[in-house]
Scaffold this active site. Structure first.
Site, PDB file in Angstrom:
ATOM      1  N   SER A 136       0.868  -1.164   0.000  1.00 11.01           N
ATOM      2  CA  SER A 136       0.000   0.000   0.000  1.00 11.01           C
ATOM      3  C   SER A 136       0.909   1.219   0.000  1.00 11.01           C
ATOM      4  O   SER A 136       1.732   1.377   0.905  1.00 11.01           O
ATOM      5  CB  SER A 136      -0.871  -0.025   1.257  1.00 11.01           C
ATOM      6  OG  SER A 136      -1.618   1.161   1.355  1.00 11.01           O
ATOM      7  N   LYS A 162      -0.955  -1.061  -4.559  1.00  4.63           N
ATOM      8  CA  LYS A 162      -2.161  -0.273  -4.271  1.00  4.63           C
ATOM      9  C   LYS A 162      -1.712   1.146  -3.982  1.00  4.63           C
ATOM     10  O   LYS A 162      -0.739   1.346  -3.253  1.00  4.63           O
ATOM     11  CB  LYS A 162      -2.867  -0.903  -3.073  1.00  4.63           C
ATOM     12  CG  LYS A 162      -3.631   0.027  -2.143  1.00  4.63           C
ATOM     13  CD  LYS A 162      -4.382  -0.779  -1.088  1.00  4.63           C
ATOM     14  CE  LYS A 162      -4.538  -0.008   0.213  1.00  4.63           C
ATOM     15  NZ  LYS A 162      -5.163  -0.830   1.272  1.00  4.63           N
ATOM     16  N   LYS A 164      -2.966   5.087  -2.749  1.00 11.02           N
ATOM     17  CA  LYS A 164      -4.032   5.829  -2.085  1.00 11.02           C
ATOM     18  C   LYS A 164      -4.490   6.950  -3.007  1.00 11.02           C
ATOM     19  O   LYS A 164      -3.667   7.549  -3.718  1.00 11.02           O
ATOM     20  CB  LYS A 164      -3.503   6.419  -0.770  1.00 11.02           C
ATOM     21  CG  LYS A 164      -3.146   5.375   0.281  1.00 11.02           C
ATOM     22  CD  LYS A 164      -4.386   4.727   0.869  1.00 11.02           C
ATOM     23  CE  LYS A 164      -4.024   3.840   2.053  1.00 11.02           C
ATOM     24  NZ  LYS A 164      -5.218   3.203   2.643  1.00 11.02           N
ATOM     25  N   ASP A 189      -7.136   2.874  -3.192  1.00 12.38           N
ATOM     26  CA  ASP A 189      -7.860   2.891  -1.919  1.00 12.38           C
ATOM     27  C   ASP A 189      -8.220   4.334  -1.576  1.00 12.38           C
ATOM     28  O   ASP A 189      -7.336   5.180  -1.434  1.00 12.38           O
ATOM     29  CB  ASP A 189      -6.985   2.280  -0.813  1.00 12.38           C
ATOM     30  CG  ASP A 189      -7.728   2.116   0.512  1.00 12.38           C
ATOM     31  OD1 ASP A 189      -8.917   2.485   0.585  1.00 12.38           O
ATOM     32  OD2 ASP A 189      -7.098   1.615   1.469  1.00 12.38           O
ATOM     33  N   GLU A 214     -10.943   0.317  -3.595  1.00 15.20           N
ATOM     34  CA  GLU A 214     -11.188   0.000  -2.177  1.00 15.20           C
ATOM     35  C   GLU A 214     -11.902   1.156  -1.485  1.00 15.20           C
ATOM     36  O   GLU A 214     -11.467   2.305  -1.577  1.00 15.20           O
ATOM     37  CB  GLU A 214      -9.836  -0.297  -1.508  1.00 15.20           C
ATOM     38  CG  GLU A 214      -9.938  -0.767  -0.057  1.00 15.20           C
ATOM     39  CD  GLU A 214      -8.560  -1.115   0.516  1.00 15.20           C
ATOM     40  OE1 GLU A 214      -7.603  -1.315  -0.268  1.00 15.20           O
ATOM     41  OE2 GLU A 214      -8.428  -1.161   1.753  1.00 15.20           O
ATOM     42  N   ASP A 239     -13.439  -2.161   2.945  1.00 16.41           N
ATOM     43  CA  ASP A 239     -12.523  -2.223   4.082  1.00 16.41           C
ATOM     44  C   ASP A 239     -13.296  -1.705   5.304  1.00 16.41           C
ATOM     45  O   ASP A 239     -13.911  -2.494   6.037  1.00 16.41           O
ATOM     46  CB  ASP A 239     -11.271  -1.375   3.750  1.00 16.41           C
ATOM     47  CG  ASP A 239     -10.289  -1.202   4.904  1.00 16.41           C
ATOM     48  OD1 ASP A 239     -10.621  -1.585   6.042  1.00 16.41           O
ATOM     49  OD2 ASP A 239      -9.180  -0.670   4.693  1.00 16.41           O
ATOM     50  N   LYS A 263      -9.484  -7.064   8.029  1.00 14.16           N
ATOM     51  CA  LYS A 263      -8.480  -6.609   8.990  1.00 14.16           C
ATOM     52  C   LYS A 263      -8.837  -7.207  10.342  1.00 14.16           C
ATOM     53  O   LYS A 263      -9.954  -7.016  10.835  1.00 14.16           O
ATOM     54  CB  LYS A 263      -8.465  -5.077   9.085  1.00 14.16           C
ATOM     55  CG  LYS A 263      -7.836  -4.409   7.864  1.00 14.16           C
ATOM     56  CD  LYS A 263      -7.787  -2.912   7.996  1.00 14.16           C
ATOM     57  CE  LYS A 263      -7.107  -2.307   6.770  1.00 14.16           C
ATOM     58  NZ  LYS A 263      -7.357  -0.849   6.677  1.00 14.16           N
ATOM     59  N   GLY A 291      -3.875  -4.001   6.248  1.00 11.83           N
ATOM     60  CA  GLY A 291      -2.898  -3.639   7.283  1.00 11.83           C
ATOM     61  C   GLY A 291      -3.259  -2.321   7.929  1.00 11.83           C
ATOM     62  O   GLY A 291      -4.015  -1.522   7.375  1.00 11.83           O
TER      63      GLY A 291
HETATM   64  O1  OSB Z   1      -7.111   1.626   4.438  1.00 15.54           O
HETATM   65  O2  OSB Z   1      -5.846  -0.027   4.207  1.00 15.54           O
HETATM   66  C1  OSB Z   1      -6.060   1.058   4.724  1.00 15.54           C
HETATM   67  C2  OSB Z   1      -3.041   2.201   6.764  1.00 15.54           C
HETATM   68  C3  OSB Z   1      -3.665   2.818   7.822  1.00 15.54           C
HETATM   69  C4  OSB Z   1      -5.035   2.889   7.843  1.00 15.54           C
HETATM   70  C5  OSB Z   1      -5.779   2.334   6.804  1.00 15.54           C
HETATM   71  C6  OSB Z   1      -5.172   1.703   5.750  1.00 15.54           C
HETATM   72  C7  OSB Z   1      -3.772   1.656   5.712  1.00 15.54           C
HETATM   73  C8  OSB Z   1      -3.013   1.081   4.625  1.00 15.54           C
HETATM   74  C9  OSB Z   1      -1.637   0.568   4.931  1.00 15.54           C
HETATM   75  O3  OSB Z   1      -3.403   1.061   3.472  1.00 15.54           O
HETATM   76  C10 OSB Z   1      -1.590  -0.895   5.025  1.00 15.54           C
HETATM   77  C11 OSB Z   1      -0.302  -1.375   5.640  1.00 15.54           C
HETATM   78  O4  OSB Z   1       0.654  -1.512   4.894  1.00 15.54           O
HETATM   79  O5  OSB Z   1      -0.250  -1.600   6.857  1.00 15.54           O
HETATM   80 MG    MG Z   2      -8.167   0.436   3.075  1.00 11.65          MG
END
Ligand code: OSB
Ligand code: MG
Length: 370
Positions: A136, A162, A164, A189, A214, A239, A263, A291
């Site tokens: 991510s 992925k 953001k 995402d 996402e 999510d 998660k 994550g």
């Molecule tokens: O939406 O998946 C998410 C990190 C913090 C809060 C939300 C998200 C995320 C990530 C990082 O996308 C995922 C990771 O590498 O831990």
């Molecule tokens: Mg997410």
């Protein structure tokens, strides 16, 4: 199993790079480590994934600490837990606050696996000996910086990229990454940053052969997600919307998504996660492990969960070194050049916990006798 006490410790760890999403930027993590102690002297480890601020969902490390200290502990003591699979039910009177419950539930699963002399992933019923890993990538200061980051992760072997997005930083980013890499597995995402009024942005994103979009809309908007899913061919992945087994069932019945990100913290731990992935697997809907910028203990739990049969897409569980100068587990989580992580052979979470490092980082602690 006879629980004697749990203890909570807060450690503070700087991220190697700040992580920016549509809801904010994190550069220092405050992480709660949970230990569950058995009368025999055995110890299980969990990590509460509640973040610093209530911007991802309603929970924070401080709200989770309060809920565990005041309520989770009492319900656990009252229930006289003998099996880890009883914890989820024992805590069901507590509404929401699933990251709080999940941190403790995970520690008790680790404890039970250790008492039974087994790796946690096998104890949970996982069957995949390696898991597929993606990354991510947060919002970056410039498009050049983003392309640089993508290049590094592809080079490292990760199976899915992925990125953001947020309003104003979406189609342009996807277009640039897709033009440079026509064949990679790519997803976006939004962390709930859009509404149905942004349908034109979604239609544009729909042109770039994304694996998924996402959480485009707000967590509670299952009906609007279903409307959006009918308008685009790219699969929606939920999510934030999925906090329980029933949320997953409702989303699939309504057609709100075609992929689910599980998660552990968000759904309250291993029992609920296992139930969701089983249901999705029977429904033919792929799931993957999300994550929350976890340190090693949370990362190890994510690996164990990802060995279940339903986890058919690469998750956001990546190498420790992408986040931390030095992790709190030994060895750190590493990823092969094919973008896989091997399920560890060791007992419980299967990684050694570096207690010396944790103790050096602790800023707050509480011990709760059960
Ligand atoms: O939406 O998946 C998410 C990190 C913090 C809060 C939300 C998200 C995320 C990530 C990082 O996308 C995922 C990771 O590498 O831990
Ligand atoms: Mg997410």
């Amino acid at each position: 199993m006879q629980l004697e006490k749990i203890d909570l410790r807060e450690i503070q760890l700087p991220l190697i790079y700040p992580f920016e999403t549509s809801f904010g930027t994190t550069s220092h993590r405050r992480i709660m480590i949970v230990r569950a102690f058995d009368k025999s002297g055995a110890i299980g480890y969990g990590e509460c994934t509640a973040p610093e601020d209530p911007f991802f969902n309603h929970e924070t490390i401080d709200s989770a600490w309060f809920v565990i200290s005041k309520f989770v502990s009492h319900l656990l003591a009252e229930a006289k837990i003998e099996k880890a699979e009883q914890v989820n039910n024992a805590l069901s009177r507590i509404r929401g606050n699933r990251m709080a419950k999940g941190g403790v539930e995970c520690a008790i699963w680790d404890l039970e696996a250790r008492l039974e002399n087994r790796p946690l992933w096998q104890h949970l019923g996982g069957t995949q000996t390696t898991i597929n890993s993606g990354v991510s990538i947060g919002l970056q200061a410039s498009l050049e910086k983003l392309l640089e980051k993508v290049a590094i992760e592809i080079e490292a072997g990760y199976q899915r990229i992925k990125i953001k997005i947020k309003p104003g930083q979406d189609v342009e980013l996807v277009k640039a990454v897709r033009e440079k890499y026509p064949n990679i597995v790519l997803s976006v995402d939004a962390n709930s940053a859009y509404t149905l009024a942004d349908i034109e942005v979604m239609r544009e994103l729909d042109k770039y052969n994304l694996l998924m979009i996402e959480q485009p809309l707000t967590a509670g908007d299952l009906v609007d997600h279903a409307k959006l899913q009918r308008e685009i061919s790219t699969r929606i992945c939920l999510d934030e919307s999925i906090t329980t087994f029933n949320d997953a069932r409702h989303a699939l019945e309504l057609g709100s998504c075609k992929i689910i990100n599980i998660k552990l913290g968000r759904v309250g731990g291993h029992s609920e996660a296992r139930q969701i992935q089983n249901y999705c697997a029977d429904f033919g809907v792929p799931v993957w492990c999300g994550g929350m910028l976890e340190a090693g203990i949370g990362r190890a739990h994510n690996i164990a969960m990802s060995t279940h049969r339903g986890f058919t897409l690469p998750g956001d569980v990546s190498a420790s070194k992408r986040y931390w100068e030095e992790d709190i587990i030994e060895p750190p989580v590493t990823v092969s050049e094919n973008g896989t992580i091997a399920a560890p052979d060791g007992l419980g979470i299967g990684y050694g916990v570096n207690e010396k490092r944790i103790e050096a980082l602790v800023v707050k602690r509480e011990e709760i006798r059960l």
